[in-house]
Design an enzyme around this catalytic site. Structure first.
Site, short mmCIF file in Angstrom:
data_model
loop_
_atom_site.label_atom_id
_atom_site.label_comp_id
_atom_site.label_asym_id
_atom_site.label_seq_id
_atom_site.Cartn_x
_atom_site.Cartn_y
_atom_site.Cartn_z
N GLU A 170 78.50 16.74 134.96
CA GLU A 170 78.51 17.52 136.13
C GLU A 170 77.98 16.99 137.40
O GLU A 170 78.42 17.60 138.46
CB GLU A 170 77.68 19.02 135.67
CG GLU A 170 76.39 19.00 135.86
CD GLU A 170 75.80 18.39 134.30
OE1 GLU A 170 76.59 18.23 133.39
OE2 GLU A 170 74.38 18.33 134.30
N ASP A 200 78.97 32.39 135.29
CA ASP A 200 78.10 31.44 135.06
C ASP A 200 77.12 31.22 135.87
O ASP A 200 75.97 30.24 135.89
CB ASP A 200 78.75 30.11 134.20
CG ASP A 200 79.89 29.75 135.36
OD1 ASP A 200 80.13 30.40 136.45
OD2 ASP A 200 79.98 28.34 135.35
N ARG A 242 84.85 22.44 121.12
CA ARG A 242 85.38 21.42 121.61
C ARG A 242 84.82 19.98 121.02
O ARG A 242 83.79 20.17 120.43
CB ARG A 242 85.22 21.21 123.38
CG ARG A 242 85.93 22.29 124.22
CD ARG A 242 85.38 22.54 125.40
NE ARG A 242 84.14 23.07 125.60
CZ ARG A 242 83.45 23.17 126.93
NH1 ARG A 242 84.08 22.59 127.94
NH2 ARG A 242 82.27 23.68 126.97
N LYS A 245 78.70 19.38 125.12
CA LYS A 245 77.27 20.26 125.43
C LYS A 245 76.26 19.32 125.55
O LYS A 245 76.02 18.32 124.94
CB LYS A 245 77.19 21.53 124.55
CG LYS A 245 78.31 22.45 124.73
CD LYS A 245 77.97 23.09 126.19
CE LYS A 245 78.57 24.50 126.38
NZ LYS A 245 78.58 24.76 127.77
N TYR A 282 77.85 16.74 129.26
CA TYR A 282 77.38 17.78 130.27
C TYR A 282 75.84 17.75 129.82
O TYR A 282 75.62 18.00 128.63
CB TYR A 282 77.93 19.20 129.97
CG TYR A 282 79.37 19.32 130.52
CD1 TYR A 282 79.74 19.01 132.05
CD2 TYR A 282 80.39 19.56 129.55
CE1 TYR A 282 80.90 19.24 132.43
CE2 TYR A 282 81.71 19.57 130.24
CZ TYR A 282 82.09 19.43 131.56
OH TYR A 282 83.29 19.33 131.78
N HIS A 318 73.45 19.69 132.50
CA HIS A 318 72.80 20.97 133.40
C HIS A 318 71.15 20.94 133.09
O HIS A 318 70.74 22.07 132.84
CB HIS A 318 73.57 22.35 132.91
CG HIS A 318 75.07 22.33 133.24
ND1 HIS A 318 75.47 22.48 134.41
CD2 HIS A 318 76.04 22.17 132.48
CE1 HIS A 318 76.86 22.50 134.52
NE2 HIS A 318 77.05 22.31 133.07
N1 LIG Z 1 83.49 31.40 133.07
C1 LIG Z 1 83.60 30.07 133.07
O1 LIG Z 1 83.98 29.85 131.98
C2 LIG Z 1 83.71 29.16 134.20
C3 LIG Z 1 84.44 28.02 133.83
C4 LIG Z 1 84.68 27.16 135.24
C5 LIG Z 1 84.11 27.42 136.28
N2 LIG Z 1 83.32 28.70 136.11
C6 LIG Z 1 82.76 29.00 137.57
O2 LIG Z 1 83.71 29.28 138.58
C7 LIG Z 1 83.35 29.52 139.83
C8 LIG Z 1 84.18 28.78 140.71
O3 LIG Z 1 84.42 27.29 140.44
P1 LIG Z 1 85.16 26.49 141.36
O4 LIG Z 1 85.24 25.14 140.45
O5 LIG Z 1 86.46 26.96 141.90
O6 LIG Z 1 84.37 26.09 142.84
P2 LIG Z 1 84.91 25.62 144.12
O7 LIG Z 1 83.86 25.28 145.03
O8 LIG Z 1 86.10 24.71 143.82
O9 LIG Z 1 85.48 27.27 144.88
C9 LIG Z 1 84.72 28.02 145.28
C10 LIG Z 1 85.39 28.39 146.62
O10 LIG Z 1 84.48 29.79 146.81
C11 LIG Z 1 84.78 29.92 148.19
N3 LIG Z 1 83.63 30.97 148.75
C12 LIG Z 1 82.31 31.09 148.79
N4 LIG Z 1 81.88 32.09 149.12
C13 LIG Z 1 82.90 32.80 149.28
C14 LIG Z 1 82.87 34.15 149.65
N5 LIG Z 1 81.91 35.07 149.93
N6 LIG Z 1 84.37 34.70 149.76
C15 LIG Z 1 85.27 34.02 149.33
N7 LIG Z 1 85.41 32.67 148.93
C16 LIG Z 1 84.06 32.45 148.85
C17 LIG Z 1 84.53 28.42 148.80
O11 LIG Z 1 84.81 28.51 150.13
C18 LIG Z 1 85.27 27.68 147.77
O12 LIG Z 1 86.66 27.58 148.13
C19 LIG Z 1 82.17 28.64 139.96
O13 LIG Z 1 80.82 29.55 139.75
C20 LIG Z 1 81.97 27.91 138.59
O14 LIG Z 1 80.61 27.77 137.88
C21 LIG Z 1 83.22 29.45 135.41
#
Ligand SMILES: NC(=O)c1ccc[n+]([C@@H]2O[C@H](COP(=O)([O-])OP(=O)(O)OC[C@H]3O[C@@H](n4cnc5c(N)ncnc54)[C@H](O)[C@@H]3O)[C@@H](O)[C@H]2O)c1
Length: 372
Positions: A118, A270, A15, A75, A94, A96
């Site tokens: 973030e 992550d 990016r 980054k 970002y 972190h």
């Molecule tokens: N791998 C990647 O490249 C990548 C990229 C972007 C985001 N992410 C990760 O994805 C994850 C989700 O991000 P997001 O932006 O959707 O967060 P978000 O806060 O919008 O949504 C998270 C949801 O999880 C729910 N939740 C919490 N505990 C729960 C459980 N035990 N059972 C069911 N639901 C539960 C919450 O109520 C919330 O609605 C984060 O860990 C974020 O860091 C990873």
């Protein structure tokens, strides 16, 4: 203001901090934009597209850092980049910082002012500069999961949408936030039978109101998960408990209750991952098998679609970038408390409470700094 955008140097990062469109908007407001040569190539933006936007191309990152009043990146600055930051310079990217004492130390030592994407907030309590990457990862999850479901990739050989006379794949999405909602929309759009689990009733109400006819929603309990995964072809992990490691919602023992060749896509990797058997993988080698269940656990999913991700991030950062360039960081932060929430470091002082707590460092309130 002189706005500088170096080429990203973190491995596998394609990016870029500014698109040609963002450069054009800044130039139109009288700013000077300096781009390191080939900075946009990984996202499909060549030097000519920046020149056409009115930006100037320079040969080295050193020139960008030496010339610019504000550095815009994606980054966190790497060690070699941190050495080039100087007192009074503004860094917008970002960061972190909480798990990264070395970077925090270097930023404090540089004397720069650092605003972290973030931690910028919006009026709904959301994180507007994180959301675009969650949207990308969420929409990508069923795409990579459906590829993994193919027989040659170790999956159980099930087509997401089925065909007339053959039922669709069953997809369970755990967590109905930004990632989960976008994942569910795309999986349903591919024709799958989708159920979203969340523990937030307001969120479940929202999902039911808006997507009631498109996918099902269910309250998330250990029992509900245990039951649903037995029938699932694909489970997408999308939970987040802010500031905490992801809870483990599927144990290794439970894998034996799943169908052979079923697929787990752990987007929450992550934050440590929400399945016991998840371990972070890379785009070069994204999937692995545990007890006959395929796992996809890439920690930087948006990198797979760098062009889309760059443009999505650029759309979200641009208004803040233009405010910072137009007013200067101090006035821009005085005028906008949500941008002020992004201030992490200023002139050798740490200004973000959670980072101070994580690293055991003193914190000065950002309000005190902008009102000084
Ligand atoms: N791998 C990647 O490249 C990548 C990229 C972007 C985001 N992410 C990760 O994805 C994850 C989700 O991000 P997001 O932006 O959707 O967060 P978000 O806060 O919008 O949504 C998270 C949801 O999880 C729910 N939740 C919490 N505990 C729960 C459980 N035990 N059972 C069911 N639901 C539960 C919450 O109520 C919330 O609605 C984060 O860990 C974020 O860091 C990873």
């Amino acid at each position: 203001m002189k706005i500088g955008c170096p080429k990203e140097i973190k491995p596998q990062e394609f990016r870029v901090g500014m698109t040609p469109n963002a450069a054009q908007e800044a130039v139109a407001r009288g700013h000077e934009v300096i781009i390191e040569t080939n900075a946009g190539m990984g996202s499909g933006f060549d030097n000519d597209s920046y020149v056409a936007a009115g930006a100037r191309i320079v040969d080295t990152a050193e020139e960008v850092f030496a010339t610019a009043d504000m550095i815009v990146k994606v980054k966190e600055p790497q060690a070699v980049e941190r050495k080039m930051l100087r007192e009074g310079q503004l860094l917008f990217t970002y960061l972190h910082l909480a798990p990264d004492p070395d970077q925090t130390h270097d930023l404090l030592a540089s004397g720069c002012t650092a605003i972290a994407y973030e931690t910028v907030t919006d009026r709904n309590g959301g994180l507007p500069l994180l959301a675009p990457m969650s949207e990308v990862a969420g929409r990508l999850a069923p795409q990579v999961g459906s590829w993994t479901l193919q027989k040659a990739n170790g999956g159980r050989g099930v087509l997401m949408g089925g065909v007339p006379g053959v039922g669709p794949a069953k997809v369970i999405v755990i967590g109905g936030g930004v990632v989960g909602t976008h994942a569910a929309k795309i999986a349903a759009g591919m024709g799958a039978d989708v159920t979203v689990l969340d523990r937030s009733l307001p969120r479940l109400r929202y999902l039911d109101d808006v997507f009631g006819g498109t996918f099902k929603s269910q309250y998330s309990t250990a029992g509900a998960t245990a039951e649903l995964i037995q029938e699932a072809d694909m489970v997408i992990g999308a939970v987040l408990i802010p500031g905490a490691a992801a809870p483990k919602l599927i144990s290794r023992a439970q894998l034996s209750t799943m169908k052979p060749g079923a697929v787990l896509v752990d987007v929450a990797i992550d934050q440590g991952g929400c399945f016991e058997t998840s371990k972070a993988t890379t785009h070069a080698d994204p999937i692995y098998d545990v007890d006959g269940v395929m796992h996809y656990c890439v920690a930087n999913m948006p990198g797979a679609v760098a062009r889309t991700s760059t443009i999505a991030l650029g759309n979200a950062t641009m208004p803040f970038l233009l405010a910072l360039a137009g007013k200067g960081w101090k006035k821009a932060c005085q005028d906008d408390p949500h941008l002020l929430a992004g201030l992490n470091v200023h002139a050798g002082q740490l200004t973000y409470e959670a980072v101070g707590t994580a690293l055991g460092l003193d914190v000065v309130s950002p309000e005190a700094i902008v009102n000084a």
